[in-house]
Design an enzyme around this catalytic site. Structure first.
Site, PDB file in Angstrom:
ATOM      1  CD  GLU A   4       3.429  -0.589   7.145  1.00  0.00           C
ATOM      2  OE1 GLU A   4       2.858   0.197   6.375  1.00  0.00           O
ATOM      3  OE2 GLU A   4       2.840  -1.192   8.061  1.00  0.00           O
ATOM      4  CG  HIS A  29       3.851   4.495   5.521  1.00  0.00           C
ATOM      5  ND1 HIS A  29       2.974   5.033   6.437  1.00  0.00           N
ATOM      6  CD2 HIS A  29       3.370   3.250   5.263  1.00  0.00           C
ATOM      7  CE1 HIS A  29       2.030   4.155   6.718  1.00  0.00           C
ATOM      8  NE2 HIS A  29       2.238   3.059   6.020  1.00  0.00           N
ATOM      9  CG  HIS A  60      -0.347   0.012   2.541  1.00  0.00           C
ATOM     10  ND1 HIS A  60      -0.116  -1.149   3.233  1.00  0.00           N
ATOM     11  CD2 HIS A  60       0.113   1.000   3.347  1.00  0.00           C
ATOM     12  CE1 HIS A  60       0.443  -0.880   4.405  1.00  0.00           C
ATOM     13  NE2 HIS A  60       0.608   0.431   4.495  1.00  0.00           N
TER      14      HIS A  60
END
Ligand code: CO
Length: 134
Positions: free
Chosen positions: A130, A79, A7
């Site tokens: 991440e 992020h 994502h």
């Protein structure tokens, strides 16, 4: 070891409000809002055919995204999340190559019930990264 783009996260004051136009104008599937107290955020996901957009909203006084949302009143990309097959093996390789892992370095359970880690933006061209175990 780098897998799919899981994502892209956009930090905003109101995650449900921000996600709405992805449903109405783009026809994307929008999830319910889920509070993640351990991460200090509320998340809403818009599902695309090849990835997701994660809208995150500060939750609680010590939210790690509170300052970001303060500085970016209209919201902003916060992020990007990549999948890895084995998060511990990925962490070892990343650290060996000089990348810094944020926090105490131990994976936390993320928005999808899977272990995640965050990596220092200075080691990734200014982008907070991440990694999530696939
Ligand atoms: Co994320």
């Amino acid at each position: 070891m780098l897998g799919r783009l899981n994502h892209v996260a956009i930090a905003v004051k109101d995650a449900e409000k921000a996600a709405k136009i992805y449903g109405t104008a783009f026809g994307a599937e929008i999830s319910a809002a889920v509070p993640l107290p351990e991460h200090g955020v509320i998340t809403v996901f818009a599902t695309l055919p090849n990835t997701k957009i994660e809208f995150i909203q500060p939750l609680g006084e010590n939210s790690p995204i509170a300052k970001f949302v303060e500085r970016n009143a209209d919201g902003g990309i916060h992020h990007i999340c990549y999948e890895v097959p084995d998060i511990i093996a990925a962490r070892e390789t990343l650290v060996k190559e000089g990348a810094r892992v944020l926090g105490d370095g131990e994976p936390k359970i993320g928005a999808h019930g899977k272990p995640v880690l965050f990596l220092h933006p200075k080691d990734f061209s200014g982008a907070l990264v991440e990694i999530e175990q696939a």
